[in-house]
Design an enzyme around this catalytic site. Structure first.
Site, PDB file in Angstrom:
ATOM      1  N   LYS A   1      58.119-109.799  -3.667  1.00  0.00           N
ATOM      2  CA  LYS A   1      57.549-108.699  -4.468  1.00  0.00           C
ATOM      3  C   LYS A   1      58.085-108.772  -5.891  1.00  0.00           C
ATOM      4  O   LYS A   1      59.135-109.386  -6.147  1.00  0.00           O
ATOM      5  CB  LYS A   1      57.876-107.325  -3.880  1.00  0.00           C
ATOM      6  CG  LYS A   1      59.377-106.999  -3.707  1.00  0.00           C
ATOM      7  CD  LYS A   1      60.062-106.424  -4.943  1.00  0.00           C
ATOM      8  CE  LYS A   1      61.567-106.205  -4.742  1.00  0.00           C
ATOM      9  NZ  LYS A   1      62.369-106.153  -5.920  1.00  0.00           N
TER      10      LYS A   1
ATOM     11  N   VAL B   1      66.784-116.894  -3.815  1.00  0.00           N
ATOM     12  CA  VAL B   1      67.738-115.961  -3.188  1.00  0.00           C
ATOM     13  C   VAL B   1      68.466-115.134  -4.247  1.00  0.00           C
ATOM     14  O   VAL B   1      68.793-115.641  -5.317  1.00  0.00           O
ATOM     15  CB  VAL B   1      68.756-116.774  -2.353  1.00  0.00           C
ATOM     16  CG1 VAL B   1      69.786-115.875  -1.702  1.00  0.00           C
ATOM     17  CG2 VAL B   1      68.021-117.597  -1.297  1.00  0.00           C
TER      18      VAL B   1
ATOM     19  N   ASP C   1      64.193-101.831   0.565  1.00  0.00           N
ATOM     20  CA  ASP C   1      62.941-102.541   0.258  1.00  0.00           C
ATOM     21  C   ASP C   1      62.191-102.963   1.518  1.00  0.00           C
ATOM     22  O   ASP C   1      61.022-103.349   1.444  1.00  0.00           O
ATOM     23  CB  ASP C   1      63.229-103.813  -0.564  1.00  0.00           C
ATOM     24  CG  ASP C   1      63.548-103.498  -2.020  1.00  0.00           C
ATOM     25  OD1 ASP C   1      63.365-102.339  -2.431  1.00  0.00           O
ATOM     26  OD2 ASP C   1      63.991-104.419  -2.720  1.00  0.00           O
TER      27      ASP C   1
HETATM   28  P1  ATP Z   1      67.404-107.153  -3.174  1.00  0.00           P
HETATM   29  O1  ATP Z   1      67.000-106.705  -4.542  1.00  0.00           O
HETATM   30  O2  ATP Z   1      66.732-106.437  -2.050  1.00  0.00           O
HETATM   31  O3  ATP Z   1      68.914-107.293  -2.998  1.00  0.00           O
HETATM   32  P2  ATP Z   1      67.036-109.927  -3.786  1.00  0.00           P
HETATM   33  O4  ATP Z   1      65.726-110.598  -3.856  1.00  0.00           O
HETATM   34  O5  ATP Z   1      67.738-109.727  -5.082  1.00  0.00           O
HETATM   35  O6  ATP Z   1      66.825-108.599  -2.989  1.00  0.00           O
HETATM   36  P3  ATP Z   1      67.724-111.478  -1.482  1.00  0.00           P
HETATM   37  O7  ATP Z   1      67.195-112.854  -1.735  1.00  0.00           O
HETATM   38  O8  ATP Z   1      66.996-110.624  -0.548  1.00  0.00           O
HETATM   39  O9  ATP Z   1      67.983-110.749  -2.876  1.00  0.00           O
HETATM   40  O10 ATP Z   1      69.229-111.675  -1.008  1.00  0.00           O
HETATM   41  C1  ATP Z   1      70.273-110.777  -1.280  1.00  0.00           C
HETATM   42  C2  ATP Z   1      71.520-111.270  -0.539  1.00  0.00           C
HETATM   43  O11 ATP Z   1      71.318-111.128   0.859  1.00  0.00           O
HETATM   44  C3  ATP Z   1      71.812-112.736  -0.796  1.00  0.00           C
HETATM   45  O12 ATP Z   1      72.929-112.832  -1.610  1.00  0.00           O
HETATM   46  C4  ATP Z   1      72.056-113.353   0.568  1.00  0.00           C
HETATM   47  O13 ATP Z   1      73.373-113.823   0.698  1.00  0.00           O
HETATM   48  C5  ATP Z   1      71.847-112.232   1.581  1.00  0.00           C
HETATM   49  N1  ATP Z   1      70.848-112.552   2.620  1.00  0.00           N
HETATM   50  C6  ATP Z   1      70.917-112.177   3.903  1.00  0.00           C
HETATM   51  N2  ATP Z   1      69.829-112.566   4.578  1.00  0.00           N
HETATM   52  C7  ATP Z   1      69.030-113.196   3.718  1.00  0.00           C
HETATM   53  C8  ATP Z   1      67.754-113.819   3.849  1.00  0.00           C
HETATM   54  N3  ATP Z   1      67.074-113.865   5.011  1.00  0.00           N
HETATM   55  N4  ATP Z   1      67.221-114.338   2.739  1.00  0.00           N
HETATM   56  C9  ATP Z   1      67.887-114.285   1.558  1.00  0.00           C
HETATM   57  N5  ATP Z   1      69.087-113.735   1.403  1.00  0.00           N
HETATM   58  C10 ATP Z   1      69.674-113.184   2.464  1.00  0.00           C
END
Ligand code: ATP
Length: 342
Positions: A24, A107, A148
């Site tokens: 998203k 990530v 989220d």
């Molecule tokens: P948000 O803003 O919801 O934190 P984001 O997109 O910034 O999302 P994600 O990629 O969802 O961040 O990951 C946040 C943290 O969660 C990462 O640092 C990672 O170590 C951990 N994590 C746990 N499970 C997952 C997964 N399935 N995919 C990605 N990261 C994950």
């Protein structure tokens, strides 16, 4: 037989689902203030885009995960596995699942990839375990995993209030975007920890955006992008300003950071225009995608049928090579930028 792989009886009968879990962007993210529970009160317009992780769920005795991606935990803290554990506890089932996760969404990038994986597991297991839970019941479990996660159960566009988890669907037309992600992540907790009252706004920008989304007018959407967290995050990462400037120089109609960053995105006139913008971004360390917003579900679920198994696609999934199951290339591969090219 034309050399088709021999399958054991057990392998033939084990049910498997193939899922895609979309990322998203936050077209608008406003912080209204601090709540008594320590969270910030938000108003945000979230929009699913067609850059997706891929997952295979396969019946198993225990809860297992196979993932290999930098920065993604392979243990019980992974959001995909946490979702399976939470649903198993909430439903009281003793069934298990083997999850194969192919990360495509960057990530810790502000694109909600982990939350989308969690939503995909909830939706997939609801089917695989025959729970038949209604969406509202799944949403209760989703909220315990992250604010989220409820959004990804549905997808499309949505106006989020509260901590971002109280959702009102926003009918959205397709808009083309370019996503740009630098080679480092951003911590959501650290971003919110840096918020000061000077970053609070009144929520009217999100309301305006929710109205605009219906119109499909890219220029008006572009002019109304806003992220109140940018003021907290951008000083930590000068790259954010550079990526925004590069997107604008390449022709984007408007730019903003997504979520807690560091991904930034630009709005294009059309998908072809988005591809042109992407091709003009020349920084070697950035990953760039031309994507479309999704009006429909963020999570798509498909049963891997006997045909897939005969073609060996099931085994490919088991090995973590999910392309044969999904076919084609969704999401579009990021541009590989050659150093020195203009
Ligand atoms: P948000 O803003 O919801 O934190 P984001 O997109 O910034 O999302 P994600 O990629 O969802 O961040 O990951 C946040 C943290 O969660 C990462 O640092 C990672 O170590 C951990 N994590 C746990 N499970 C997952 C997964 N399935 N995919 C990605 N990261 C994950």
């Amino acid at each position: 037989m034309l050399g088709l792989p021999a399958l054991s009886k057990e392998s033939r009968s084990r049910r498997r689902l193939a899922l895609s879990a979309a990322a998203k962007v936050n077209l608008v993210l406003e912080i209204l203030g601090k709540r008594a529970d320590g969270y910030h009160e938000l108003v945000t317009v979230m929009q699913a885009v067609d850059l997706s992780d891929r997952l295979i769920l396969e019946e198993a005795a225990d809860l297992e995960l196979a993932v290999s991606a930098e920065g993604v935990p392979g243990d019980a803290t992974n959001l995909a596995l946490r979702a399976a554990t939470a649903l198993r506890e909430a439903s009281g089932t003793d069934r298990g699942v083997h999850i194969t996760l192919d990360k495509r969404v960057p990530v810790a990038a502000g694109l909600g990839g982990g939350s989308s994986d969690a939503a995909a597991v909830l939706l997939g297991l609801n089917r695989l375990w025959g729970l038949r839970w209604p969406a509202a019941r799944l949403a209760e479990v989703a909220t315990t995993l992250g604010m989220d996660v409820p959004f990804f159960l549905r997808g499309g566009g949505a106006l989020g209030t509260g901590r971002g988890e109280e959702l009102k669907p926003v009918p959205a037309g397709a808009v083309a975007l370019v996503l740009v992600t630098p080679p480092f992540g951003s911590s959501t907790a650290e971003a919110y920890g840096r918020v000061t009252p000077s970053m609070y706004t009144d929520g009217s920008r999100a309301q305006t955006m929710a109205g605009l989304l219906r119109t499909r007018q890219a220029a008006r959407v572009a002019a109304s992008l806003y992220n109140g967290l940018e003021a907290a995050v951008a000083p930590l990462h000068p790259e954010i300003a550079r990526m925004k400037a590069a997107l604008l120089a390449a022709g984007a109609l408007g730019v903003a950071m997504s979520g807690s960053g560091p991904t930034v995105f630009g709005v294009a006139r059309s998908f072809e225009h988005a591809r042109q913008i992407r091709a003009r971004l020349t920084r070697a360390s950035w990953r760039c995608w031309a994507v479309r917003t999704l009006g429909g579900p963020a999570v798509r679920v498909r049963t891997i049928g006997s045909m897939d198994r005969m073609m060996g696609r099931g085994q490919a999934a088991r090995r973590g090579t999910l392309d044969p199951v999904f076919g084609g290339s969704n999401p579009p591969a990021p541009t590989t930028i050659r150093r020195g090219r203009r």
